[in-house]
Design a protein around this motif. Structure first.
Motif, PDB file in Angstrom:
ATOM      1  N   ARG A 148      57.556  53.641  27.660  1.00  0.00           N
ATOM      2  CA  ARG A 148      57.483  52.708  28.793  1.00  0.00           C
ATOM      3  C   ARG A 148      58.837  52.086  29.107  1.00  0.00           C
ATOM      4  N   ILE A 168      43.567  59.842  17.411  1.00  0.00           N
ATOM      5  CA  ILE A 168      44.670  59.747  16.450  1.00  0.00           C
ATOM      6  C   ILE A 168      44.237  58.900  15.244  1.00  0.00           C
ATOM      7  N   LEU A 171      61.337  50.794  32.846  1.00  0.00           N
ATOM      8  CA  LEU A 171      61.658  49.429  33.259  1.00  0.00           C
ATOM      9  C   LEU A 171      63.050  49.365  33.871  1.00  0.00           C
ATOM     10  N   ASP A 216      43.906  58.465  23.958  1.00  0.00           N
ATOM     11  CA  ASP A 216      43.626  59.263  22.754  1.00  0.00           C
ATOM     12  C   ASP A 216      43.955  58.516  21.462  1.00  0.00           C
ATOM     13  N   LYS A 270      60.673  37.613  35.300  1.00  0.00           N
ATOM     14  CA  LYS A 270      61.803  38.508  35.541  1.00  0.00           C
ATOM     15  C   LYS A 270      61.729  39.091  36.948  1.00  0.00           C
ATOM     16  N   HIS A 271      60.534  39.532  37.341  1.00  0.00           N
ATOM     17  CA  HIS A 271      60.369  40.108  38.682  1.00  0.00           C
ATOM     18  C   HIS A 271      60.720  39.076  39.760  1.00  0.00           C
ATOM     19  N   THR A 326      58.579  44.763  19.128  1.00  0.00           N
ATOM     20  CA  THR A 326      58.317  46.178  18.848  1.00  0.00           C
ATOM     21  C   THR A 326      59.396  46.736  17.926  1.00  0.00           C
ATOM     22  N   ALA A 331      53.206  55.073  16.516  1.00  0.00           N
ATOM     23  CA  ALA A 331      53.855  54.207  17.515  1.00  0.00           C
ATOM     24  C   ALA A 331      53.448  54.683  18.899  1.00  0.00           C
ATOM     25  N   LYS A 388      65.050  46.104  34.406  1.00  0.00           N
ATOM     26  CA  LYS A 388      65.821  45.214  33.537  1.00  0.00           C
ATOM     27  C   LYS A 388      64.888  44.656  32.487  1.00  0.00           C
ATOM     28  N   GLY A 401      58.303  56.053  22.046  1.00  0.00           N
ATOM     29  CA  GLY A 401      58.765  54.938  22.871  1.00  0.00           C
ATOM     30  C   GLY A 401      59.863  54.240  22.105  1.00  0.00           C
ATOM     31  N   VAL A 402      60.217  53.040  22.540  1.00  0.00           N
ATOM     32  CA  VAL A 402      61.311  52.358  21.862  1.00  0.00           C
ATOM     33  C   VAL A 402      60.956  52.100  20.398  1.00  0.00           C
ATOM     34  N   LYS A 448      52.922  43.549  22.380  1.00  0.00           N
ATOM     35  CA  LYS A 448      54.164  42.875  21.980  1.00  0.00           C
ATOM     36  C   LYS A 448      55.301  43.375  22.853  1.00  0.00           C
ATOM     37  N   ASP A 449      56.318  42.562  22.998  1.00  0.00           N
ATOM     38  CA  ASP A 449      57.445  42.938  23.851  1.00  0.00           C
ATOM     39  C   ASP A 449      58.442  43.780  23.063  1.00  0.00           C
ATOM     40  N   ILE A 450      59.564  44.093  23.695  1.00  0.00           N
ATOM     41  CA  ILE A 450      60.509  45.011  23.056  1.00  0.00           C
ATOM     42  C   ILE A 450      61.106  44.424  21.762  1.00  0.00           C
ATOM     43  N   PRO A 451      61.582  43.165  21.769  1.00  0.00           N
ATOM     44  CA  PRO A 451      62.137  42.639  20.511  1.00  0.00           C
ATOM     45  C   PRO A 451      61.139  42.729  19.349  1.00  0.00           C
ATOM     46  N   LYS A 463      46.207  53.629  24.330  1.00  0.00           N
ATOM     47  CA  LYS A 463      46.212  54.937  24.990  1.00  0.00           C
ATOM     48  C   LYS A 463      44.836  55.588  24.865  1.00  0.00           C
TER      49      LYS A 463
HETATM   50  C1  LIG Z   1      55.766  46.016  33.929  1.00  0.00           C
HETATM   51  C2  LIG Z   1      56.274  45.824  32.544  1.00  0.00           C
HETATM   52  C3  LIG Z   1      57.506  45.221  32.323  1.00  0.00           C
HETATM   53  C4  LIG Z   1      57.968  44.978  31.033  1.00  0.00           C
HETATM   54  N1  LIG Z   1      59.174  44.367  30.868  1.00  0.00           N
HETATM   55  C5  LIG Z   1      59.612  44.072  29.617  1.00  0.00           C
HETATM   56  C6  LIG Z   1      60.859  43.388  29.416  1.00  0.00           C
HETATM   57  O1  LIG Z   1      61.559  43.061  30.379  1.00  0.00           O
HETATM   58  N2  LIG Z   1      61.244  43.062  28.148  1.00  0.00           N
HETATM   59  C7  LIG Z   1      60.462  43.385  27.062  1.00  0.00           C
HETATM   60  O2  LIG Z   1      60.822  43.043  25.941  1.00  0.00           O
HETATM   61  N3  LIG Z   1      59.289  44.071  27.216  1.00  0.00           N
HETATM   62  C8  LIG Z   1      58.847  44.423  28.473  1.00  0.00           C
HETATM   63  N4  LIG Z   1      57.673  45.117  28.624  1.00  0.00           N
HETATM   64  C9  LIG Z   1      56.948  45.543  27.412  1.00  0.00           C
HETATM   65  C10 LIG Z   1      57.455  46.918  26.881  1.00  0.00           C
HETATM   66  O3  LIG Z   1      57.080  47.922  27.790  1.00  0.00           O
HETATM   67  C11 LIG Z   1      56.834  47.225  25.515  1.00  0.00           C
HETATM   68  O4  LIG Z   1      57.081  46.179  24.625  1.00  0.00           O
HETATM   69  C12 LIG Z   1      57.410  48.485  24.877  1.00  0.00           C
HETATM   70  O5  LIG Z   1      57.445  49.542  25.788  1.00  0.00           O
HETATM   71  C13 LIG Z   1      56.591  48.894  23.669  1.00  0.00           C
HETATM   72  O6  LIG Z   1      57.103  50.062  23.099  1.00  0.00           O
HETATM   73  P1  LIG Z   1      56.222  51.061  22.222  1.00  0.00           P
HETATM   74  O7  LIG Z   1      57.164  52.025  21.650  1.00  0.00           O
HETATM   75  O8  LIG Z   1      55.353  50.296  21.320  1.00  0.00           O
HETATM   76  O9  LIG Z   1      55.222  51.774  23.258  1.00  0.00           O
HETATM   77  P2  LIG Z   1      55.492  52.759  24.508  1.00  0.00           P
HETATM   78  O10 LIG Z   1      56.708  52.396  25.232  1.00  0.00           O
HETATM   79  O11 LIG Z   1      54.205  52.783  25.264  1.00  0.00           O
HETATM   80  O12 LIG Z   1      55.727  54.180  23.839  1.00  0.00           O
HETATM   81  C14 LIG Z   1      54.705  54.923  23.246  1.00  0.00           C
HETATM   82  C15 LIG Z   1      55.060  56.383  23.253  1.00  0.00           C
HETATM   83  O13 LIG Z   1      54.105  57.115  22.487  1.00  0.00           O
HETATM   84  C16 LIG Z   1      53.718  58.265  23.186  1.00  0.00           C
HETATM   85  N5  LIG Z   1      52.376  58.647  22.738  1.00  0.00           N
HETATM   86  C17 LIG Z   1      51.213  57.988  22.981  1.00  0.00           C
HETATM   87  N6  LIG Z   1      50.193  58.628  22.412  1.00  0.00           N
HETATM   88  C18 LIG Z   1      50.706  59.704  21.775  1.00  0.00           C
HETATM   89  C19 LIG Z   1      50.134  60.756  21.002  1.00  0.00           C
HETATM   90  N7  LIG Z   1      48.822  60.805  20.785  1.00  0.00           N
HETATM   91  N8  LIG Z   1      50.940  61.705  20.494  1.00  0.00           N
HETATM   92  C20 LIG Z   1      52.281  61.658  20.738  1.00  0.00           C
HETATM   93  N9  LIG Z   1      52.866  60.697  21.466  1.00  0.00           N
HETATM   94  C21 LIG Z   1      52.093  59.727  21.980  1.00  0.00           C
HETATM   95  C22 LIG Z   1      53.779  57.841  24.633  1.00  0.00           C
HETATM   96  O14 LIG Z   1      53.851  58.976  25.476  1.00  0.00           O
HETATM   97  C23 LIG Z   1      55.029  56.988  24.654  1.00  0.00           C
HETATM   98  O15 LIG Z   1      56.186  57.746  24.866  1.00  0.00           O
HETATM   99  C24 LIG Z   1      57.192  45.368  29.919  1.00  0.00           C
HETATM  100  C25 LIG Z   1      55.960  45.981  30.126  1.00  0.00           C
HETATM  101  C26 LIG Z   1      55.491  46.206  31.426  1.00  0.00           C
HETATM  102  C27 LIG Z   1      54.148  46.828  31.643  1.00  0.00           C
END
Ligand SMILES: Cc1cc2nc3c(=O)[nH]c(=O)nc-3n(C[C@H](O)[C@H](O)[C@H](O)COP(=O)(O)OP(=O)(O)OC[C@H]3O[C@@H](n4cnc5c(N)ncnc54)[C@H](O)[C@@H]3O)c2cc1C
Ligand code: SF4
Ligand code: SF4
Ligand code: SF4
Ligand code: SF4
Lengths: 192, 675
Positions: free
Chosen positions: B184, B521, B188, B517, B427-428, B567, B343, B190, B155-156, B562-565, B515
């Motif tokens: 995730r 992990i 999204l 699993d 935002k929505h 993260t 992550a 925006k 993810g990000v 936590k949000d994107i910043p 998640k």
């Molecule tokens: C509806 C909605 C709107 C949002 N809008 C915003 C916004 O506008 N601004 C903002 O800052 N944040 C927003 N967020 C929050 C944002 O989604 C998260 O902060 C961000 O995605 C977190 O990133 P991450 O990398 O931690 O996790 P994720 O994005 O969940 O990425 C995790 C990755 O790990 C992979 N993975 C999981 N398990 C395994 C495994 N066992 N082996 C290999 N790979 C695996 C997954 O497939 C995935 O690709 C929003 C969330 C939601 C639900």
């Protein structure tokens, strides 16, 4: 304590009544007592409103279960026990089903009613109900209109309760007497 | 303690300001320490960890020719390294130091019992001195660190961590379970509070991660097994059969042809239609598919669970590309890395289990993630916001905040705050008012948690744009079966009045959870979880990216909502922390290894299967079978030491004589443990 005002006009006085919250109005003992009797974590309410939103009584009256929960948290004893709304809960348990803090607001109301009754507070209809249960075993005893309706539906005129088995009445009276309920109800009603 | 050396122990008692000195008598404990056998000097100071405090230790070692140091203060976790450094600066081996925790384990718990706390501190000091008398010189072992890292989850958070590591010159394997990286954030539309287009800011990172010469993407791949320790993790990956080969894979497999170029001819002809999980099931995909046009890598994947093996795709792909293999099987691969960053992100809870809100029961109740896809120009409706029941444009939309968060009722509900749902619901609401003139959003909330930079300002802006805020948690949602409109019921707690609002559409800000699993992990990598199931950081304030297992780091939501910043910030922190041992090239392991006393070892081998870390083996030595410890694997847990029937296994720094002396000191009031 609230500040006394005198405008010589009761309506105006009520409108301008001091509604300030004085911390001296709070009683920790009351909070603790409600928590103990209700057996639920009444001090943990975070005022989300789910209970009132679920309550069938709320849209039909001024009763707000959430407000009583606030009084439980703050220990506002007089405000809780003197409010006639206390007796408008139907004990349907919808609020208890949904409260996200896993509190049983219904049981908080029951606890407050208990405490009110100890202070000789109890509305007429509740007291009358006590008397009716004492005399018939029913809060709403059978009557002739009901009996006719039952006959029409092919049911016996009286249900299989104390109406059909009056020999169980002494047992019921014994329970009520044990708590002095009937005595208390008689006394309060006679004071009216 | 070397046998020929008489114990000369120095005891130092810390006040920790009033943390300790406010609850027990430092003087009494110090006087008592002076009476203990082997103690030649006892001293005290306000802050032993300060420079003057440490200098006391250094000077005393020289002045009194000490060979054991006891500091009675806080916890070893906090200051053992500090005092070990002072010990070695004084000229002693740093393992000749012992700590008595008279703060966390004494003054803090017995704050109102002066005499009791003082007596207990004496016991603690006596026990520590008993061990200090028997301490010995130990040499930490250093092991080489593999110049490579792995990030699990792309993810990000995972992508940022991988990019940082690679940019710091470290070969990085980026392992992703799904066929594409992005996580995730790529779902999204925006992002708050700046409202930049999510894909627009994410795809450059995806491309960078895909192209970086030091990043090896491992998509459609899972972690199968983990062995080893910091510096030397041996990780087995399961490359799931995706049914196609890219260019390099063609060469590796010795196949004729150029491999998958992402043309998509195959999906055109595939007869099997399935819901696309990327679109939250609201758009179709074929059995051979990509999630969306910007996937990285651009390579098709066959879902073998729904593939009917008709062979149409293979036919159209043709011999020139020859990319498709309908009989492909999973492949296992081993890689060696020095550090790992987890992550793995999050899922929404199954919010349909909170039946009062009617998700999956009423068509016009959706989740926030479904909203993101419906409002997104590249989503299933081309960005035309519609409601599911009849495709109509919703003019009144209710947002149910804290749907399953901050809820102590158990089941699928979560006691914690999911931390980004307030903000994305704002935002929505904005997006609706922007796209649909006259559309009225209602936000049903308990608190608006707009804590980040420019977040409160965003809240102000949305209110100013006309969004209505109703302070009340939604009690229930009910559908009109004819119009399919949904009634949202709550109390406006600020008015103190119950209210029911008829909406065209309801959006649930569903709570999030690890998640499915994540647990598997976690166990493979040997890290802990907090009580809510998220991965546990080594310290919530001082080590938020590390774990209690050396060499394993955390980034993003897998550690907690936590949000994107946040993260991205944590990902950069984790990458930086992980790069330290890799760049140093070697790590020092605490020398708490098991040791075989070969004279006593009967070679029975019964200890070998006891070790949870596979650190033991039987070997031939001088014509005799004896046990051997691989020190780098040994974690010093003591299982084998306690087990060996012949007492042939010695645990360094926790030897039987040392531990017995401590027990004696406690039980016999200091009369035991003397030699
Ligand atoms: C509806 C909605 C709107 C949002 N809008 C915003 C916004 O506008 N601004 C903002 O800052 N944040 C927003 N967020 C929050 C944002 O989604 C998260 O902060 C961000 O995605 C977190 O990133 P991450 O990398 O931690 O996790 P994720 O994005 O969940 O990425 C995790 C990755 O790990 C992979 N993975 C999981 N398990 C395994 C495994 N066992 N082996 C290999 N790979 C695996 C997954 O497939 C995935 O690709 C929003 C969330 C939601 C639900
Ligand atoms: S539902 Fe529970 S927490 Fe919410 S206001 Fe009512 S009693 Fe308090
Ligand atoms: S139990 Fe009482 S307070 Fe609770 S919802 Fe029913 S009537 Fe209202
Ligand atoms: S972020 Fe807002 S909506 Fe989400 S759980 Fe926390 S308070 Fe509730
Ligand atoms: S101490 Fe524990 S980790 Fe070390 S060899 Fe013995 S059983 Fe294995």
């Amino acid at each position: 304590m609230a500040v006394e005002k005198n405008y010589g006009n009761s309506e105006l006085e009520n409108k301008l009544r001091d509604r300030y919250y004085y911390t001296s109005d709070s009683s920790k003992d009351f909070s603790d007592e409600v928590r103990k009797i209700s057996g639920t974590i009444s001090h943990m309410c975070y005022q989300c409103g789910t209970c009132t939103g679920s309550c069938p009584s709320a849209p039909r009256s001024s009763y707000r279960i959430r407000v009583f929960m606030r009084r439980a948290v703050l220990g506002l004893e007089d405000e809780a026990l003197m409010d006639p709304d206390l007796w408008l809960c139907t004990t349907c348990y919808s609020c208890t089903d949904r409260c996200p803090r896993d509190i049983a607001p219904t049981d908080v109301i029951m606890a407050m009613r208990n405490l009110a009754f100890r202070k000789d507070i109890g509305p007429r209809n509740f007291l009358k109900t006590v008397q009716l249960i004492y005399s018939s075993g029913h809060g709403v005893p059978n009557n002739d209109v009901n009996r006719a309706a039952r006959e029409k539906l092919g049911l016996p005129r009286d249900p299989p309760t104390t109406h059909s088995y009056p020999e169980f009445m002494p047992g019921i009276r014994k329970i009520i007497d044990h708590y002095g309920l009937k005595e208390q109800a008689d006394k309060l009603l006679s004071e009216e | 303690m070397a046998e020929n050396q008489k114990p000369r122990v120095g005891v130092f008692i810390c006040h920790c300001g009033t943390n300790i000195a406010g609850s027990l008598s430092i003087e009494e404990v110090m006087d008592y320490a002076r009476t203990l056998p082997g103690v030649v000097v006892a001293d005290q100071y306000q802050y032993m960890c300060s420079t003057p405090g440490q200098n006391k230790i250094i000077d005393a070692i020289k002045e009194h020719d000490l060979n054991g140091i006891v500091v009675a203060a806080c916890s070893p976790r906090l200051h053992e390294p500090t005092f070990r450094t002072a010990t070695s600066e004084g000229g002693l081996n740093k393992f000749r130091f012992e700590m008595a925790n008279i703060r966390d384990q004494n003054s803090w718990v017995h704050m109102h019992d002066w005499d009791g706390a003082t007596e207990k501190a004496k016991d603690q000091v006596r026990i520590a001195v008993a061990k200090a008398r028997l301490l010995e010189d130990l040499q930490p072992k250093s092991v080489a660190v593999e110049h490579a890292a792995m990030v699990v989850g792309a993810g990000v958070g995972g992508m940022q961590a991988a990019l940082d590591l690679a940019n710091a010159g470290i070969k990085t394997y980026l392992v992703e379970k799904l066929p594409t990286i992005g996580g995730r954030m790529s779902q999204l539309d925006k992002t708050f509070p700046t409202l930049d287009c999510s894909q627009c800011i994410l795809t450059p990172k995806m491309v960078d991660a895909g192209r970086h010469p030091l990043i090896e993407l491992k998509t459609y791949t899972e972690v199968e097994n983990v062995e080893g320790y910091i510096g030397n993790f041996e990780i087995t990956l399961r490359k799931m059969a995706r049914g196609t080969y890219d260019g390099p894979e063609m060469i590796a497999a010795g196949r004729e042809g150029s491999g998958c170029n992402g043309c998509g001819d195959c999906a055109e002809v595939c007869p099997v239609i399935k819901p696309n999980p990327f679109e939250m099931g609201m758009a179709p995909r074929k059995a051979i598919y990509i999630y969306h046009p910007q996937v990285m890598p651009l390579q098709y994947t066959i879902d073998f669970e729904s593939c009917v093996k008709c062979g149409l795709c293979k036919e159209i792909c043709g011999p020139e590309k020859n990319a498709i293999n309908l009989d492909m099987v999973d492949q296992l691969e081993k890689v060696k890395v020095g550090c790992v960053i987890l992550a793995t992100g999050y899922d929404l809870i199954p919010i349909e289990d909170k039946t009062e809100w009617g998700y999956k029961k009423y068509e016009n109740v959706i989740t926030g993630l479904e909203f993101e896809r419906l409002i997104c120009a590249s989503g299933p409706t081309g960005g035309h916001m519609i409601r599911p029941s009849d495709g109509a444009t919703p003019m009144k939309v209710g947002f149910v905040l804290c749907a399953g968060s901050r809820d102590n009722t158990g089941g699928v509900a979560k006691p914690y705050c999911s931390r980004f749902c307030c903000m994305y619901s704002l935002k929505h609401a904005h997006q609706l008012m922007e796209k649909i003139p006259g559309c009225q959003p209602y936000i049903f909330y308990m608190d608006i948690r707009s804590f980040g930079k420019m977040y409160e300002e965003f809240y102000y802006r949305i209110q100013n744009e006309g969004c209505k805020f109703i302070r009340g948690r939604v009690a229930s949602v009910q559908e009109d079966p004819v119009t399919k409109n949904v009634y949202v019921m709550t109390e406006d707690t600020l008015l103190g009045r119950p209210v029911t609002i008829e909406c065209d559409l309801v959006v649930l800000a569903a709570a999030i959870q690890p998640k499915p699993d994540a647990e598997r992990i976690r166990q493979m990598f040997g890290i802990s979880k907090s009580q809510d199931g998220w991965y546990l950081e080594a310290h919530p304030k001082l080590n938020p990216c590390g774990t209690t297992t050396a060499g394993i780091f955390l980034a993003g939501v897998c550690q907690g909502p936590k949000d994107i910043p946040d993260t991205v910030a944590q990902a950069e922190g984790a990458a930086s922390a992980a790069s330290i041992p890799i760049h140093q090239g070697e790590v020092q392991l605490e020398p708490y290894f098991a040791q075989c006393v070969e004279d006593l070892c009967a070679g029975c081998g019964m200890c070998v299967p006891q070790c949870p870390y596979k650190a033991l083996a039987l070997i031939e030595k001088d014509g005799k079978k004896v046990m051997e410890v691989t020190e780098a694997k040994c974690k010093g847990c003591g299982t084998c030491g306690g087990f060996c029937p012949g007492g042939a296994i010695r645990m360094q720094h926790f030897t039987s004589p040392q531990i017995c002396a401590q027990i004696d000191a406690f039980l016999l009031g200091g009369r035991g443990g003397e030699e």
